[in-house]
Design a protein around this motif. Sequence first.
Motif, mmCIF file in Angstrom:
data_model
loop_
_atom_site.group_PDB
_atom_site.id
_atom_site.type_symbol
_atom_site.label_atom_id
_atom_site.label_comp_id
_atom_site.label_asym_id
_atom_site.label_seq_id
_atom_site.Cartn_x
_atom_site.Cartn_y
_atom_site.Cartn_z
ATOM 1 N N ARG A 272 0.846 -1.194 0.000
ATOM 2 C CA ARG A 272 0.000 0.000 0.000
ATOM 3 C C ARG A 272 0.884 1.248 0.000
ATOM 4 N NH1 ARG A 272 -1.899 0.640 4.734
ATOM 5 N NH2 ARG A 272 -0.848 -1.092 5.775
ATOM 6 N N PRO A 273 0.467 2.298 -0.694
ATOM 7 C CA PRO A 273 1.274 3.531 -0.679
ATOM 8 C C PRO A 273 1.294 4.131 0.714
ATOM 9 C CG PRO A 273 -0.851 3.914 -1.744
ATOM 10 C CD PRO A 273 -0.743 2.434 -1.527
ATOM 11 N N ARG A 274 2.455 4.576 1.122
ATOM 12 C CA ARG A 274 2.608 5.224 2.429
ATOM 13 C C ARG A 274 3.399 6.512 2.220
ATOM 14 N NH1 ARG A 274 2.930 -0.263 3.376
ATOM 15 N NH2 ARG A 274 1.768 -1.094 5.175
ATOM 16 N N GLN A 275 2.701 7.593 2.137
ATOM 17 C CA GLN A 275 3.354 8.894 1.995
ATOM 18 C C GLN A 275 2.807 9.780 3.107
ATOM 19 O OE1 GLN A 275 2.742 11.822 -1.414
ATOM 20 N NE2 GLN A 275 4.723 10.923 -1.941
ATOM 21 N N TYR A 276 3.648 10.002 4.091
ATOM 22 C CA TYR A 276 3.219 10.716 5.287
ATOM 23 C C TYR A 276 3.547 12.200 5.249
ATOM 24 C CZ TYR A 276 3.172 5.892 7.035
ATOM 25 O OH TYR A 276 2.955 4.546 7.207
ATOM 26 N N SER A 277 4.377 12.614 4.278
ATOM 27 C CA SER A 277 4.819 14.011 4.232
ATOM 28 C C SER A 277 4.679 14.563 2.822
ATOM 29 C CB SER A 277 6.285 14.128 4.678
ATOM 30 O OG SER A 277 6.456 13.673 6.006
ATOM 31 N N ASP A 278 4.554 15.879 2.756
ATOM 32 C CA ASP A 278 4.558 16.568 1.476
ATOM 33 C C ASP A 278 5.990 16.941 1.109
ATOM 34 O OD1 ASP A 278 1.744 16.515 1.100
ATOM 35 O OD2 ASP A 278 1.532 18.146 2.561
ATOM 36 N N THR A 279 6.152 17.648 -0.009
ATOM 37 C CA THR A 279 7.466 18.087 -0.445
ATOM 38 C C THR A 279 8.169 18.848 0.672
ATOM 39 O OG1 THR A 279 6.636 18.265 -2.703
ATOM 40 C CG2 THR A 279 8.704 19.410 -2.198
ATOM 41 N N GLY A 280 9.468 18.571 0.816
ATOM 42 C CA GLY A 280 10.229 19.216 1.875
ATOM 43 C C GLY A 280 10.071 18.521 3.216
ATOM 44 N N GLN A 281 9.536 17.280 3.194
ATOM 45 C CA GLN A 281 9.327 16.494 4.405
ATOM 46 C C GLN A 281 8.411 17.186 5.418
ATOM 47 O OE1 GLN A 281 12.725 14.345 6.038
ATOM 48 N NE2 GLN A 281 13.938 14.871 4.241
ATOM 49 N N ARG A 282 7.438 17.912 4.900
ATOM 50 C CA ARG A 282 6.448 18.537 5.781
ATOM 51 C C ARG A 282 5.362 17.513 6.093
ATOM 52 N NH1 ARG A 282 7.222 22.560 1.978
ATOM 53 N NH2 ARG A 282 5.246 22.025 0.956
#
Length: 280
Positions: free
Chosen positions: A246-256
């Motif tokens: 499953r996709p796991r993307q916890y932050s936006d660009t710049g690790q926000r």
Amino acid sequence: MTRDTSPDERFRTAVERLRVPGMGTEVVAPLLSQLVHLVRPHRVLEVGMGYTTPFLAKALAEAEELAGAEAAALVRKTLPYLADGRELDEAWIDSEPALLLPGNYREPYRPRFVAVDDLSDSGSSAPLVTEVLADLGLAERVTVVNSDMRGAVGRLPEEFRPIDFAWVDAWDCLYFFENFWELIDPDGGIVVMHYLMTYPEGEAILEYIADTQRMAPGEFEVLNLLESRKLRQNSMTVLRRTGGSRPRQYSDTGQRPRLGGRVRADAAALAESLEAPGTV
């Protein structure tokens, strides 16, 4: 005066009874323990009991205790934000317990550990394992299936699916790969196999695994680790199943970090569940 020994010393003394120098697991066992802490698997399978068994059992017991403490601490640091109606922020992330994702704590962590061995190897310490586990207070952590690998699939507990972490310290790793693979969690389940490098039969298995990977791109990842100073029992092959990740993307660009939406909702639900009577 008798000096009291620490829990770590008692553990080292107990497991020393299981150490067979020719088995080559003196470095592998602590590494498996750390992998359990890293991954926090829910269902752990060991094929081939021995020196590694109490390390895995102890790591799972420690991880369960730590997960409970982390959940309670997450609630304590979240409650002031909920009470004031504030959004979660960087200070919330960095305060202890730092960096944790509340959604992973919505359900209590209750791992299960099944160990398979037919106790037929005269050079193994497997027959002593249950005694050592009992001495360490870990016997209830391990469900032992007295079987060879080929008869074990049908004897695993019915609810023992999918397997998140498997340690295979047995000769027939190819049989495991062909017959147990579908039991491994496609969303990142891990299989660690002992000693496939530096001898013809093992390297043939590695080539078969590599051929399978080429025919099914994206199905799994492979990492071979060599203890090059050893003549044999000198490697670990790590397979990570990825076909159903499953996709796991916890932050936006710049690790926000994305702290609104699901993260805040999970933090609030966790706080509510642990504040309810009889749940702490």
